[in-house]
Design a protein around this motif. Structure first.
Motif, mmCIF file in Angstrom:
data_model
loop_
_atom_site.group_PDB
_atom_site.id
_atom_site.type_symbol
_atom_site.label_atom_id
_atom_site.label_comp_id
_atom_site.label_asym_id
_atom_site.label_seq_id
_atom_site.Cartn_x
_atom_site.Cartn_y
_atom_site.Cartn_z
ATOM 1 N N ALA A 82 7.500 -67.709 -54.408
ATOM 2 C CA ALA A 82 8.154 -68.203 -52.847
ATOM 3 C C ALA A 82 7.326 -67.162 -52.021
ATOM 4 C CB ALA A 82 9.162 -68.086 -52.890
ATOM 5 N N ALA A 83 7.477 -65.762 -52.417
ATOM 6 C CA ALA A 83 6.810 -64.993 -51.340
ATOM 7 C C ALA A 83 5.302 -64.926 -51.019
ATOM 8 C CB ALA A 83 7.180 -63.479 -51.710
ATOM 9 N N ALA A 84 4.394 -65.262 -52.153
ATOM 10 C CA ALA A 84 3.120 -65.421 -52.074
ATOM 11 C C ALA A 84 2.792 -66.683 -51.274
ATOM 12 C CB ALA A 84 2.454 -65.740 -53.555
ATOM 13 N N TYR A 85 3.616 -67.943 -51.310
ATOM 14 C CA TYR A 85 3.347 -69.006 -50.784
ATOM 15 C C TYR A 85 3.621 -68.829 -49.070
ATOM 16 C CZ TYR A 85 3.600 -73.840 -48.991
ATOM 17 O OH TYR A 85 3.390 -75.049 -48.287
ATOM 18 N N GLU A 86 4.749 -68.145 -48.741
ATOM 19 C CA GLU A 86 5.192 -67.577 -47.395
ATOM 20 C C GLU A 86 4.006 -66.798 -46.666
ATOM 21 O OE1 GLU A 86 8.807 -65.561 -45.038
ATOM 22 O OE2 GLU A 86 8.968 -65.684 -47.220
ATOM 23 N N GLN A 87 3.569 -66.012 -47.320
ATOM 24 C CA GLN A 87 2.458 -64.998 -46.893
ATOM 25 C C GLN A 87 1.175 -65.737 -46.445
ATOM 26 O OE1 GLN A 87 2.581 -62.227 -45.705
ATOM 27 N NE2 GLN A 87 0.477 -61.885 -45.369
ATOM 28 N N THR A 88 0.787 -66.744 -47.287
ATOM 29 C CA THR A 88 -0.344 -67.546 -47.416
ATOM 30 C C THR A 88 -0.210 -68.664 -46.143
ATOM 31 O OG1 THR A 88 -0.949 -67.162 -49.491
ATOM 32 C CG2 THR A 88 -2.003 -69.243 -48.296
ATOM 33 N N SER A 89 1.229 -69.158 -45.909
ATOM 34 C CA SER A 89 1.474 -70.044 -44.928
ATOM 35 C C SER A 89 1.175 -69.341 -43.485
ATOM 36 C CB SER A 89 2.691 -70.734 -45.132
ATOM 37 O OG SER A 89 2.766 -71.536 -46.155
ATOM 38 N N ALA A 118 -0.248 -56.930 -53.645
ATOM 39 C CA ALA A 118 -0.133 -55.588 -54.333
ATOM 40 C C ALA A 118 1.454 -55.320 -54.728
ATOM 41 C CB ALA A 118 -0.640 -54.499 -53.608
ATOM 42 N N GLU A 119 2.254 -55.618 -53.627
ATOM 43 C CA GLU A 119 3.683 -55.411 -54.034
ATOM 44 C C GLU A 119 4.320 -56.332 -54.852
ATOM 45 O OE1 GLU A 119 5.660 -55.881 -50.192
ATOM 46 O OE2 GLU A 119 4.644 -54.038 -49.537
ATOM 47 N N LEU A 120 3.880 -57.603 -54.818
ATOM 48 C CA LEU A 120 4.210 -58.729 -55.744
ATOM 49 C C LEU A 120 3.644 -58.341 -57.360
ATOM 50 C CD1 LEU A 120 3.956 -61.902 -53.482
ATOM 51 C CD2 LEU A 120 5.946 -60.499 -53.878
ATOM 52 N N ALA A 121 2.505 -58.059 -57.155
ATOM 53 C CA ALA A 121 1.924 -57.722 -58.474
ATOM 54 C C ALA A 121 2.668 -56.565 -59.388
ATOM 55 C CB ALA A 121 0.339 -57.250 -58.419
ATOM 56 N N ALA A 122 3.149 -55.560 -58.242
ATOM 57 C CA ALA A 122 4.027 -54.474 -58.922
ATOM 58 C C ALA A 122 5.124 -54.888 -59.372
ATOM 59 C CB ALA A 122 4.169 -53.446 -58.002
ATOM 60 N N VAL A 123 5.834 -56.048 -58.613
ATOM 61 C CA VAL A 123 7.110 -56.610 -59.401
ATOM 62 C C VAL A 123 6.805 -57.330 -60.958
ATOM 63 C CG1 VAL A 123 8.561 -58.236 -59.072
ATOM 64 C CG2 VAL A 123 8.093 -56.676 -57.007
ATOM 65 N N LEU A 124 5.972 -57.953 -60.791
ATOM 66 C CA LEU A 124 5.471 -58.775 -61.943
ATOM 67 C C LEU A 124 4.883 -57.641 -62.989
ATOM 68 C CD1 LEU A 124 3.160 -61.791 -60.839
ATOM 69 C CD2 LEU A 124 5.493 -61.601 -61.612
ATOM 70 N N HIS A 125 4.508 -56.633 -62.698
ATOM 71 C CA HIS A 125 3.910 -55.529 -63.677
ATOM 72 C C HIS A 125 5.130 -54.705 -64.369
ATOM 73 C CE1 HIS A 125 1.711 -52.375 -65.717
ATOM 74 N NE2 HIS A 125 2.266 -51.573 -65.017
ATOM 75 N N ASP A 126 6.095 -54.596 -63.562
ATOM 76 C CA ASP A 126 7.452 -53.979 -64.169
ATOM 77 C C ASP A 126 8.068 -54.935 -64.895
ATOM 78 O OD1 ASP A 126 6.743 -51.723 -62.726
ATOM 79 O OD2 ASP A 126 8.048 -52.200 -60.880
ATOM 80 N N GLU A 127 8.300 -56.215 -64.536
ATOM 81 C CA GLU A 127 9.044 -57.239 -65.278
ATOM 82 C C GLU A 127 8.179 -57.425 -66.754
ATOM 83 O OE1 GLU A 127 12.435 -59.011 -65.851
ATOM 84 O OE2 GLU A 127 11.770 -58.326 -63.880
ATOM 85 N N ARG A 128 7.159 -57.603 -66.650
ATOM 86 C CA ARG A 128 6.102 -57.825 -67.728
ATOM 87 C C ARG A 128 6.370 -56.565 -68.676
ATOM 88 N NH1 ARG A 128 1.962 -58.647 -65.009
ATOM 89 N NH2 ARG A 128 0.699 -56.892 -65.652
#
Length: 304
Positions: free
Chosen positions: A254-261, A203-213
């Motif tokens: 990078a953050a998504a991959y780190e969280q998944t790992s 959700a946090e990462l999606a918010a970053v993308l939403h703002d950038e988009r």
């Protein structure tokens, strides 16, 4: 999608719709490619590079005639390129050089872009013309395109930047969807996730993308097509904005991959890893798009 401009090309790749191009308004280009990057990143990238030869404005070498042609072997995330080429007479006017295969292979990627600094000094070939040799030089998949595509012009740079940034944002949005997907291995996975769940991080990462988009879309609102031309100041601002979007995407990935790992869950991890691999050409291109094709005024000055 009903509000987008009518696509101008007749090319199709697989089941993808006709692609927008440099004659379409940049706002429509952005919305179209962001959606395509979200729905099928790998297919959208293949469609873009098959339809539009983005390397056309770059200085291009010529394969050495009379010998076995240059070859490209698949490698993780790209290709290994070997062969002999004749340097163009104007080699050295830019930091990037396009190297074609010969003979041109139908259907496959056949135009590879490398940094000029990796090209060795040319040597005399039989006392006539000079040639240089590359041996297993790694070329990321994001630096490869199709010579059969419609050649872009130097002035079409804003189209490429916009399309690539949109693909990257859409692909990263798909990654956050995968990260946010419910766990498939029950309570055991929840115990491994630690203090912050993958859903919360997504959700946090999606918010970053939403703002950038939204920010990039707002900057393109009312912008003309690349072919109509942007004022130099607007083109410079767009290049900077595209660079920031690329940085945001790389942070999200990078953050998504780190969280998944960290959280485990083999099924979810494999889905995300596979998606990142599919998206790697887009991510590679997004990092360098504004360097590969410079703002028109800079490109013109270098070519002159």
């Amino acid at each position: 999608m009903s509000g987008l401009p009518r696509p101008i090309t007749t090319s199709r790749y697989g089941d993808h719709p006709k692609l927008l191009g440099p004659d379409n308004g940049l706002a429509g280009v952005f919305a179209f490619f962001e959606s395509q990057g979200h729905s099928d990143p790998a297919g959208a990238w293949q469609a873009l590079t098959s339809t539009w030869n983005w390397a056309a404005p770059l200085v291009t070498a010529v394969p050495r005639a009379g010998f076995p042609g240059p070859v490209a072997r698949p490698a993780p995330g790209g290709f290994r390129l070997s062969g002999l080429w004749r340097p163009p007479s104007d080699h050295g006017t830019g930091p990037w050089l396009a190297l074609p295969l010969a003979p041109v292979r139908s259907g496959g990627p056949d135009l590879f872009v490398v940094a000029s600094k990796v090209v060795p000094a040319a040597v005399e070939d039989g006392g006539t013309r000079s040639v240089f040799r590359l041996e297993d030089v790694y070329v990321p998949a994001g630096f490869v395109t199709h010579s059969a595509g419609v050649p872009l012009r130097a002035g079409d740079a804003a189209f490429l930047w916009t399309a690539v940034a949109a693909l990257a944002l859409g692909a990263a949005r798909r990654m956050t969807d995968v990260l946010a997907a419910p766990a498939t291995d029950g309570p055991a996975r929840a115990q491994r996730q630690g203090p912050v769940s993958s859903t919360a991080v997504a959700a946090e990462l999606a918010a970053v993308l939403h703002d950038e988009r939204l920010s990039l879309a707002a900057s393109l609102h009312g912008a003309p097509s690349a072919r109509q031309g942007l004022p130099a100041s607007d083109e410079e601002r767009l290049a900077a904005h595209v660079g920031r979007a690329g940085s945001a995407v790389h942070h999200v990935v990078a953050a998504a991959y780190e969280q998944t790992s960290a959280s485990g869950g083999s099924t979810g991890r494999h889905l995300l890893v596979n998606l990142i691999e599919d998206c790697s050409p887009i991510l590679q291109q997004a990092r360098y798009a504004t360097e590969l094709l410079l703002p028109h005024d800079k490109t013109s000055s270098q070519e002159g």
